[in-house]
Design a protein around this motif. Structure first.
Motif, PDB file in Angstrom:
ATOM      1  N   LEU A  58      12.243 131.397  47.395  1.00 13.68           N
ATOM      2  CA  LEU A  58      12.594 130.730  48.959  1.00 13.68           C
ATOM      3  C   LEU A  58      13.787 132.170  48.462  1.00 13.68           C
ATOM      4  CD1 LEU A  58      13.946 128.000  49.938  1.00 13.68           C
ATOM      5  CD2 LEU A  58      15.629 128.191  47.319  1.00 13.68           C
ATOM      6  N   LEU A 115      20.021 129.120  44.959  1.00 10.27           N
ATOM      7  CA  LEU A 115      19.512 128.526  43.637  1.00 10.27           C
ATOM      8  C   LEU A 115      20.333 128.263  42.633  1.00 10.27           C
ATOM      9  CD1 LEU A 115      16.208 130.393  44.312  1.00 10.27           C
ATOM     10  CD2 LEU A 115      16.172 128.032  43.783  1.00 10.27           C
ATOM     11  N   PHE A 150      10.405 126.653  43.115  1.00  7.05           N
ATOM     12  CA  PHE A 150      10.679 126.561  44.254  1.00  7.05           C
ATOM     13  C   PHE A 150       9.085 127.658  44.593  1.00  7.05           C
ATOM     14  CE2 PHE A 150      10.969 127.431  48.900  1.00  7.05           C
ATOM     15  CZ  PHE A 150      11.724 126.525  49.505  1.00  7.05           C
ATOM     16  N   ASP A 179      10.668 120.387  51.542  1.00  8.14           N
ATOM     17  CA  ASP A 179       9.864 121.286  52.118  1.00  8.14           C
ATOM     18  C   ASP A 179       8.409 120.849  53.306  1.00  8.14           C
ATOM     19  OD1 ASP A 179       8.939 123.905  52.842  1.00  8.14           O
ATOM     20  OD2 ASP A 179       7.153 124.109  51.449  1.00  8.14           O
ATOM     21  N   VAL A 229      14.198 119.237  46.077  1.00  5.35           N
ATOM     22  CA  VAL A 229      14.007 120.109  46.517  1.00  5.35           C
ATOM     23  C   VAL A 229      12.575 119.642  48.122  1.00  5.35           C
ATOM     24  CG1 VAL A 229      12.180 122.065  46.763  1.00  5.35           C
ATOM     25  CG2 VAL A 229      13.424 121.271  44.981  1.00  5.35           C
ATOM     26  N   THR A 249       6.193 125.563  46.105  1.00  4.94           N
ATOM     27  CA  THR A 249       6.199 125.646  47.275  1.00  4.94           C
ATOM     28  C   THR A 249       5.205 126.419  48.073  1.00  4.94           C
ATOM     29  OG1 THR A 249       8.101 127.003  47.981  1.00  4.94           O
ATOM     30  CG2 THR A 249       8.655 124.294  47.908  1.00  4.94           C
ATOM     31  N   ASP A 267      14.320 129.842  41.473  1.00  3.68           N
ATOM     32  CA  ASP A 267      13.275 130.252  42.022  1.00  3.68           C
ATOM     33  C   ASP A 267      11.876 129.995  41.777  1.00  3.68           C
ATOM     34  OD1 ASP A 267      13.107 131.879  45.184  1.00  3.68           O
ATOM     35  OD2 ASP A 267      12.275 134.001  43.668  1.00  3.68           O
ATOM     36  N   HIS A 311      20.670 126.359  49.957  1.00  5.13           N
ATOM     37  CA  HIS A 311      19.313 127.883  50.064  1.00  5.13           C
ATOM     38  C   HIS A 311      19.556 129.039  49.015  1.00  5.13           C
ATOM     39  CE1 HIS A 311      20.420 129.876  54.039  1.00  5.13           C
ATOM     40  NE2 HIS A 311      20.190 130.821  52.885  1.00  5.13           N
TER      41      HIS A 311
END
Lengths: 322, 255
Positions: A317, A201, A309, A215, A213, A313, A306, A199
């Motif tokens: 993160l 990056l 991410f 989720d 990735v 999501t 990040d 986890h």
């Protein structure tokens, strides 16, 4: 090397009389080719470790199929185990045992002879900068040494496919950078394929050819770190002004670079995401100069994983990790 | 088939040696395990001597030592799982499960270590008993020791399985104590149940380990009759059941 289709795992949890089914992994499709280093990224509880445990035969899938190193994880688990190395995040050696003996015994459980396992182990100790620690207790080793010992355990039978579960969690920055070098060398020196969960990056960025990735139990992206970052709409350009009066003009000049989006103003700072900002920067500076707008500072930031991410999501993160 | 039996034996042996090596490097537990029966022999044994008549024997130690053997086998081995919890926490169990080694070998290698430890303790106990005045049939003592090892192996399997299910010493300790204590009391470890009132003896008839204790006492007395048959049957049944239970636990969750 790894091909999964619709791989899923659900657990039933009981709360009083009520039984609820929790889908830890809700149907994962993934492919990893020989020689790749693939990072498996996701917040805690996203299904990373559950997926990894299914691919390494430690957990039975409740649905879907997966072949690992050419063998089916459900029906040919023994062949899968023989072909892979697995370095779990919880360690692999007893603190009171002797490091070298743990590696030799582990190798022998793969069917190789004591002499062979010893030779392999000693070679690995050398490659992983563990020389002189053969008769040391894992308890008396540093965190970085113990992680490298775990890797030696996972490599003693010379697997061509290696699974690493959060390999650098809990290590200091120096030990992490050192471990990255060793992980990278696994591919260059022995042509291994590497599948690692993380986890961090920066870890995915530094090590991986490709990032998956995950989720809420499904894969939401699969691409190279570079390509993923390009999906984020551009680089962040930040202008710090010396005079608040120039704010509207500066915002207009910056806004012209990305039609359709509004620059953000915060105090004396104007910022905007601009696609391929590197190409635009010289023109921007010229036009600011023409307008007589003085700058305290200018910054251009490439998108980080990040940002990727957050985009994918809706969560950062970093918040999850903290 | 022959090849797979050979590799199974080899894997069991690897696990066993690793366990033994680690245990011998920290012999505190072996020593503590030995001190307990010594204390019983020296501090409780003399109290029994004058009661030999009531117990229906001329040698109190021939009654007492078999009880201590079973206590050693049950109690020592039931706590064997604690080591497994520590190993699980260190990631060792997971690391072993990801190898192609037989799951049964991973369990039996550990149980074998407990059986060897029990064998040493049992021999020491019998030898010490002799020094205190134990007189018994030699073949009977060997047979009694063998039954003890069977029972100990079963207890070790059960304990290791429990450890893998609970993964917590804090859950295991009270659970084992609450099982082992009534088991020991109702097995007539210290004094044969036949001395007590009828109702107590009737209850104890339902406790399998009581029959094993009776069988070992009969063997010590050189009386190879019906009690030995029943005790042996029970010891074998308990052994088989818990080896199966333990192996299933070790296989569980695995693909």
């Amino acid at each position: 090397m790894i091909h999964a289709r619709g791989l899923a795992r659900s657990f039933t949890t009981r709360k009083g009389r009520e039984r609820t089914e929790v889908k830890a992994v809700a149907g994962v499709d993934l492919d990893v080719e020989a020689g790749e280093i693939v990072g498996f990224l996701g917040p805690n509880g996203a299904g990373k470790t559950t997926t990894l445990r299914m691919l390494t035969t430690l957990l039975k899938p409740t649905a879907g199929t997966a072949t690992v190193a050419g063998f089916d994880v459900a029906t040919q688990s023994e062949q899968v185990r023989r072909s892979i190395g697995y370095v779990s995040q919880s360690g692999s050696t007893l603190p009171e045992a002797l490091a070298g003996e743990e590696v030799v015994d582990h190798g022998r459980l793969y069917g190789i002879s004591k002499a062979q396992a010893t030779a392999r182990g000693q070679e690995l100790f050398q490659q992983l900068d563990l020389d002189g620690l053969w008769t040391r207790n894992p308890r008396a080793m540093s965190g970085g040494q113990r992680r490298r010992l775990d890797i030696a355990m996972g490599l003693v039978h010379d697997p061509k496919l290696i699974f690493l579960d959060e390999p650098t969690t809990g290590l200091d920055p120096q030990a992490r950078a050192n471990l990255w070098q060793h992980i990278g060398a696994l591919r260059t020196d022995r042509g291994a394929t590497i599948f690692l969960t993380t986890h961090y990056l920066d870890e995915a960025d530094a090590l991986c050819d490709r990032v998956l990735v995950i989720d809420h139990g499904v894969i939401v992206a699969s691409d190279s770190p570079e390509a993923l970052k390009q999906q984020v709409s551009g680089d962040l350009v930040e202008l710090v002004l010396t005079d608040a009066a120039a704010l509207p003009r500066a915002a207009a000049a910056l806004g012209a670079l990305a039609p359709g989006s509004e620059p953000e103003v915060d105090g004396l700072v104007v910022s905007l995401r601009v696609p391929q900002a590197g190409r635009e920067l010289a023109g921007l500076l010229r036009s600011l100069d023409r307008d007589g707008i003085a700058l305290e500072a200018i910054e251009m930031r490439r998108p980080t994983l990040d940002d990727v991410f957050l985009n994918l999501t809706g969560r950062s993160l970093r918040e999850e990790a903290a | 088939m022959a090849a797979s039996i050979a590799s199974f034996a080899r894997e069991t042996w690897i696990v066993f040696w690793r366990q033994l090596r680690i245990a011998l490097r920290n012999p505190a537990w072996v020593i503590i395990g030995l001190i307990q029966p010594v204390l019983y022999l020296s501090l409780f044994g003399p109290l029994l001597e004058p009661m030999a008549g009531i117990l229906g024997t001329d040698n109190a130690y021939a009654i007492f030592v078999p009880g201590l053997l079973v206590q050693l086998g049950l109690f020592g081995a039931l706590f064997a799982g604690f080591g497994l919890v520590a190993e699980w926490r260190a990631g060792v169990i997971e690391a072993e499960r990801v190898t192609p080694a037989s799951r049964t070998a991973l369990l039996l290698g550990r149980v074998l270590r407990d059986v060897v430890q029990l064998l040493v303790q049992g021999v020491v106990l019998i030898a010490l008993g002799f020094a205190f005045g134990l007189r018994a049939s030699f073949g009977g003592m060997l047979y009694g020791l063998a039954l003890t090892l069977l029972l100990g192996a079963a207890a070790a399997c059960a304990s290791n399985a429990l450890a893998l299910v609970t993964k917590s010493e804090d859950v295991m300790a009270p659970l084992i104590n609450s099982i082992a204590l009534p088991l020991l009391l109702l097995s007539g470890i210290l004094i044969p149940m036949s001395v007590g009132p009828q109702w107590l003896e009737t209850i104890s008839d339902f406790v399998p380990t009581k029959h094993v204790v009776d069988a070992i006492r009969a063997a010590f007395a050189g009386n190879f009759g019906e009690p030995i048959l029943w005790g042996t049957v029970w010891a074998v049944v308990i052994f088989v059941v818990f080896v199966i239970v333990g192996t299933r636990t070790f296989r569980k969750e695995n693909a």
